[in-house]
Enzyme design. Structure first.
Site, short mmCIF file in Angstrom:
data_model
loop_
_atom_site.label_atom_id
_atom_site.label_comp_id
_atom_site.label_asym_id
_atom_site.label_seq_id
_atom_site.Cartn_x
_atom_site.Cartn_y
_atom_site.Cartn_z
N PRO A 152 -5.88 -2.18 2.91
CA PRO A 152 -5.28 -2.26 1.57
C PRO A 152 -3.89 -2.90 1.60
O PRO A 152 -3.03 -2.50 2.37
CB PRO A 152 -5.18 -0.78 1.15
CG PRO A 152 -6.12 -0.05 2.04
CD PRO A 152 -6.14 -0.81 3.32
N GLU A 153 -3.71 -3.91 0.77
CA GLU A 153 -2.40 -4.54 0.60
C GLU A 153 -2.00 -4.36 -0.87
O GLU A 153 -2.66 -3.62 -1.60
CB GLU A 153 -2.47 -6.01 1.01
CG GLU A 153 -2.93 -6.16 2.47
CD GLU A 153 -2.90 -7.59 3.00
OE1 GLU A 153 -2.25 -8.46 2.38
OE2 GLU A 153 -3.52 -7.83 4.04
N LYS A 213 2.93 -1.30 -1.50
CA LYS A 213 1.84 -0.66 -0.76
C LYS A 213 1.83 0.85 -0.93
O LYS A 213 1.38 1.58 -0.05
CB LYS A 213 1.94 -1.02 0.71
CG LYS A 213 1.58 -2.47 1.00
CD LYS A 213 1.29 -2.64 2.47
CE LYS A 213 0.91 -4.08 2.77
NZ LYS A 213 0.56 -4.24 4.18
N ASN A 239 -1.67 -8.61 5.99
CA ASN A 239 -2.14 -9.64 6.90
C ASN A 239 -2.90 -10.79 6.24
O ASN A 239 -2.67 -11.95 6.56
CB ASN A 239 -3.02 -8.99 7.97
CG ASN A 239 -2.79 -9.60 9.32
OD1 ASN A 239 -1.83 -10.33 9.52
ND2 ASN A 239 -3.66 -9.32 10.26
#
Length: 391
Positions: free
Chosen positions: A14-15, A66, A188
């Site tokens: 999760p971002e 986040k 990422n």
């Protein structure tokens, strides 16, 4: 029959966009629902108990970078009388919210909120297969996190450009982009997509890339519409840190994993240009995270690092995710920056443990008669050769 509905994609870490979608899911699904009773925590979770009980309350959510804040708000006249309670969640590698029938709870539902009768009883669950996610009572955002790249763009941009003397910007731009003190919400897959669009080598010095933005000024001779058009046609790195996550949110859907339907997953896969895609190269940064790129890696590329090119078709779990999956299977805990004595608290994307340096073996802790952790199957295909978050 009410089916389990994933609150956000589970095939990748999760971002910012996933947390934003999760908050939207909670607000949409819980609108009009009345919850009651105690909040249940699974016995295996090491997160704190939630001392909340009410005969009638509503649930709402708000995301920032986040993190996600869940607010439990008692209705007028609810017993016992009490103030609203807020919890802040960080999703780790596999956290999500799901709404399910109370008698068919999803596996790994570590925190559960139940609806009030009459009608079929439902449970809003925080589901976390690998148990790296966590929640905190009190509702305060984690200190030190910068402004949200999605919702606080102007403050985010100012925070970065005002602090370019920070040693975080001595590092390669790909590593700086995971520093949640400055890039709260970038993870990422987002860093790879952003750098790829601008053809910025991932291992170029961060300060070199960002200092140029301090001098960027539109020509005073341009009209407002011309300035807007020029900005849209030639966005800089900080603008893409805002607009690229926004594109993911605008893809919509319940999520992008196979359990959400192939259509949702295909939409995200079609959106990707770089992360895990055929023809792209990859290298590990100094934190063990895999960065995807095309062309020259840049002057600060790790010495001796071997760049690997993606040849296979499709999008599957990548090298970094596989390393972290192995860590999870061995029961290794999440190593957040709070556990690392060196360096500032949020200097790297903290939701997943960094990979230990080669040659330094971890000592196996004494078992003291405890059972070895049960192996956990990795979630359905992740995006090809890749994993750390704050999330």
């Amino acid at each position: 029959m009410v089916l389990t509905r994933p609150g956000h994609p589970s095939h990748r870490m999760p971002e910012g966009p996933e947390l934003h979608l999760a908050s939207h899911f909670v607000n949409e699904e819980c609108r009009g629902l009345v919850f009651s009773g105690c909040v249940e925590k699974s016995p295996v979770s090491r997160n704190p108990e939630v001392p909340f009980e009410s005969s009638a309350y509503h649930i709402s959510a708000l995301a920032r970078g986040k993190e996600l804040r869940l607010i439990l708000s008692p209705l007028p006249g609810a017993q016992p009388p009490r103030e609203p309670l807020a919890l802040v969640f960080r999703f780790g590698m596999t956290g999500s919210f799901q709404l399910a029938p109370s008698d068919v709870l999803p596996p790994h539902a570590h925190l559960r909120f139940y609806t009030a009768p009459p009608g079929p009883r439902l449970a809003l669950c925080f589901v976390d297969v690998r148990r790296f996610g966590h929640w905190e009572l009190g509702g305060e955002w984690q200190p030190g996190r910068g402004p949200c790249v999605l919702l606080e763009y102007e403050q985010f941009r100012e925070n970065v450009l005002r602090n370019l003397a920070d040693k975080a910007f001595d590092r390669p731009i790909c590593e700086a982009l995971l520093d949640q003190r400055f890039f709260n919400g970038i993870g990422n897959y987002l860093r790879a997509e952003i750098l790829h669009r601008l053809r910025i080598p991932p291992f170029e010095k961060a300060r070199t890339v960002l200092e140029a933005l301090q001098q960027r000024r539109p020509s005073p001779e341009l009209t407002l519409s011309q300035k807007i058009k020029a900005k849209l046609q030639n966005p800089d790195l900080l603008e893409l840190c805002h607009s690229v996550p926004k594109e993911v949110v605008q893809l919509g859907g319940k999520g992008y994993g196979p359990e959400s339907g192939e259509e949702d997953f295909a939409a995200f896969r079609a959106w990707l240009r770089c992360y895990g895609m055929p023809g792209m190269s990859s290298l590990r940064d100094r934190n063990g995270r895999t960065i995807w790129f095309q062309g020259d890696p840049g002057p600060l590329a790790p010495k001796g690092g071997k760049s690997r090119k993606k040849k296979s078709k499709g999008v599957r779990q990548g090298p970094e995710d596989r390393v972290e999956t192995r860590r999870a299977r061995r029961g290794l805990p999440e190593q957040t920056t709070a556990q690392q004595p060196k360096g500032p608290s949020l200097q790297q994307d903290p939701e997943v443990p960094p990979v230990p340096e080669k040659g330094k073996r971890r000592r196996r802790p004494a078992t003291s008669g405890r059972h070895r952790p049960q192996k956990v199957k990795a979630h359905t295909p992740s995006l090809e050769p890749e994993g750390t978050s704050a999330s």
